[in-house]
Write an enzyme that holds these catalytic residues in place. Structure first.
Site, PDB file in Angstrom:
ATOM      1  N   CYS A   1       0.649  24.468 100.232  1.00 60.62           N
ATOM      2  CA  CYS A   1       0.147  24.913 101.537  1.00 60.62           C
ATOM      3  C   CYS A   1      -1.371  25.005 101.495  1.00 60.62           C
ATOM      4  O   CYS A   1      -1.979  25.110 100.423  1.00 60.62           O
ATOM      5  CB  CYS A   1       0.756  26.277 101.855  1.00 60.62           C
TER       6      CYS A   1
ATOM      7  N   THR B   1      -3.016  27.513 102.226  1.00 63.05           N
ATOM      8  CA  THR B   1      -3.321  28.796 101.590  1.00 63.05           C
ATOM      9  C   THR B   1      -3.463  28.628 100.080  1.00 63.05           C
ATOM     10  O   THR B   1      -4.362  29.204  99.453  1.00 63.05           O
ATOM     11  CB  THR B   1      -2.218  29.820 101.901  1.00 63.05           C
TER      12      THR B   1
ATOM     13  N   HIS C   1      -6.834  27.188  99.239  1.00 65.57           N
ATOM     14  CA  HIS C   1      -7.891  28.209  99.298  1.00 65.57           C
ATOM     15  C   HIS C   1      -7.919  29.034  98.016  1.00 65.57           C
ATOM     16  O   HIS C   1      -9.000  29.330  97.475  1.00 65.57           O
ATOM     17  CB  HIS C   1      -7.663  29.136 100.496  1.00 65.57           C
TER      18      HIS C   1
ATOM     19  N   HIS D   1       4.561  29.806  98.168  1.00 66.76           N
ATOM     20  CA  HIS D   1       5.507  30.459  99.066  1.00 66.76           C
ATOM     21  C   HIS D   1       6.423  29.461  99.779  1.00 66.76           C
ATOM     22  O   HIS D   1       7.320  29.865 100.506  1.00 66.76           O
ATOM     23  CB  HIS D   1       4.760  31.305 100.112  1.00 66.76           C
TER      24      HIS D   1
ATOM     25  N   CYS E   1       8.008  45.621 105.890  1.00 62.10           N
ATOM     26  CA  CYS E   1       8.300  46.984 105.430  1.00 62.10           C
ATOM     27  C   CYS E   1       9.667  47.482 105.879  1.00 62.10           C
ATOM     28  O   CYS E   1      10.277  48.323 105.215  1.00 62.10           O
ATOM     29  CB  CYS E   1       7.214  47.941 105.910  1.00 62.10           C
TER      30      CYS E   1
ATOM     31  N   CYS F   1       8.324  50.022 110.206  1.00 57.20           N
ATOM     32  CA  CYS F   1       7.361  50.174 111.300  1.00 57.20           C
ATOM     33  C   CYS F   1       8.047  49.948 112.653  1.00 57.20           C
ATOM     34  O   CYS F   1       9.216  49.554 112.725  1.00 57.20           O
ATOM     35  CB  CYS F   1       6.197  49.201 111.118  1.00 57.20           C
TER      36      CYS F   1
ATOM     37  N   ILE G   1       1.762  20.322 109.725  1.00 62.02           N
ATOM     38  CA  ILE G   1       2.405  21.197 110.706  1.00 62.02           C
ATOM     39  C   ILE G   1       2.216  20.648 112.114  1.00 62.02           C
ATOM     40  O   ILE G   1       3.138  20.653 112.934  1.00 62.02           O
ATOM     41  CB  ILE G   1       1.873  22.639 110.592  1.00 62.02           C
TER      42      ILE G   1
ATOM     43  N   ARG H   1      -3.551  10.421 108.886  1.00 58.57           N
ATOM     44  CA  ARG H   1      -2.652  11.394 109.498  1.00 58.57           C
ATOM     45  C   ARG H   1      -2.259  11.005 110.915  1.00 58.57           C
ATOM     46  O   ARG H   1      -1.154  11.322 111.364  1.00 58.57           O
ATOM     47  CB  ARG H   1      -3.296  12.783 109.438  1.00 58.57           C
TER      48      ARG H   1
ATOM     49  N   LEU I   1      -2.001  28.101 116.623  1.00 53.54           N
ATOM     50  CA  LEU I   1      -1.626  28.375 115.235  1.00 53.54           C
ATOM     51  C   LEU I   1      -2.819  28.244 114.299  1.00 53.54           C
ATOM     52  O   LEU I   1      -2.935  28.968 113.308  1.00 53.54           O
ATOM     53  CB  LEU I   1      -0.516  27.425 114.788  1.00 53.54           C
TER      54      LEU I   1
END
Length: 362
Positions: A51, A53, A56, A76, A106, A109, A188, A213, A275
């Site tokens: 990804c 991410t 980075h 992930h 969590c 919340c 994406i 692309r 996005l």
């Protein structure tokens, strides 16, 4: 204890791709074997997707250095086989093929309690805030495990996370019979265009400056793939007979100019799903937003688990996203895999955790 669980119990370490210390670069190393607690599932990783991410974190840019705490196992996007389950887990069984929702929420919340878990204010990210799936094994809460009940290619199952981003964006607004503009032909964006066509859009125009692309976008079903360095979107709209602008926009690039251009191209009452994450403030023409009564909606991650259900149904209904996967490497080729993913001359890049080397380009 079944035989697979017994075998796993003997392992003390596993191979993992880690950010071992602050700074650029990753290291394939031995890491402590995952421990499985109550309500958790141990998964033997088969494939992972790279990804933005992850790029980075590899480069250790300003965002990564401010968010990530080394040492950390990245990743992930993945598919794997359930190797063991912790106490209290009943709906997931050893041997099942699964992917995982990478946003860990969590459960307490206001939004979690209301069933809007994708809006959890305490969300932490797998492979960002806690050890991830670039390893031989990963542990997830059973609530984050998605079992693939239908047989699908492992490479496709590995990219359910970004596929979910595309589905969440593409179906944020009805697209049946609508004219759709997608800015940004990354994986994406390309998948979002394909989803919009599958869902009944009349025209889907995808814009970018990467010839590679844009070719991929055409292969995935875009009506027009437009190189905006050579032609304006308004010219494309005119050629398609669109006299009043686009009905639905999907901004996937994070480029401020792309969002401003999209706003200018929307029809009155048009709807925009955003996005792409910009790296700077984005000034926009609010007068146009107001007078044309445009809707801008931010998109983050996937709705849990409505989007996951939609992904499975779309694939069962004939949507083919396999062409977006252009490269596969073995885990020892991680440097080549990251270099390819960062080059822009690729779709999705997948790492095979069952073998040290792979074919590269598919």
């Amino acid at each position: 204890m079944d035989c697979m669980t017994a075998a796993v119990a003997q392992l003390s370490t596993m191979r993992a791709l880690m950010k071992t210390k602050a700074g650029p670069g990753l290291e394939l190393t031995d890491a402590p074997m995952c421990a499985t607690g109550p309500g958790e599932v141990l998964i033997r990783v088969l494939r992972t997707g790279i990804c933005g991410t992850d790029l980075h974190i590899d480069r250790w840019d300003r965002w990564a250095s401010g968010v990530v705490q080394a040492p950390l196992i990245l990743g992930h996007e993945f598919v794997g086989e359930v190797a063991a389950v912790g106490p209290g887990v009943t709906r997931v069984r050893v041997g099942e093929i699964v992917s995982g929702e990478g946003h860990l929420v969590c459960g307490r919340c206001r939004n979690c309690m209301a069933g809007r878990r994708h809006l959890c204010i305490r969300t932490i990210g797998l492979g960002v805030n806690t050890d991830g799936a670039f390893a031989e094994y990963v542990v997830l809460p059973v609530s984050n495990v998605w079992v693939h009940r239908e047989s699908i290619p492992l490479d496709v199952a590995a990219i359910f996370d970004p596929f979910g981003n595309a589905v969440h964006t593409a179906l944020a607004f009805p697209v049946l019979n609508e004219d759709v503009l997608v800015t940004g032909a990354g994986p994406i964006g390309v998948m979002a265009g394909a989803i919009a066509r599958h869902a009944g859009a009349r025209h889907v125009v995808v814009t970018d400056v990467s010839g590679y692309r844009l070719t991929l976008a055409r292969a995935m079903g875009a009506t027009v793939a437009c190189d905006i360095s050579r032609a304006g979107v308004d010219n494309v709209a005119a050629e398609l007979g669109m006299s009043e602008g686009f009905d639905v926009g999907m901004e996937m690039s994070g480029n401020p100019a792309a969002l401003r251009s999209m706003i200018a191209q929307m029809s009155p009452g048009g709807r925009i799903a955003v996005l792409g994450l910009p790296s700077q403030d984005v000034p926009i023409d609010m007068a146009t937003v107001v007078t044309r009564m445009l809707t801008l909606r931010g998109i983050y991650g996937r709705e849990m688990y409505e989007t996951w259900y939609a992904m499975s149904v779309l694939l069962q209904g004939g949507l083919d996203i396999a062409p977006v996967i252009t490269h596969r490497y073995g885990y020892e080729q991680h440097a080549d895999a990251f270099a390819t993913a960062g080059s822009g001359r690729c779709g999705k890049v997948v790492i095979d955790w069952t073998r040290p080397t792979g074919p590269g380009a598919l």
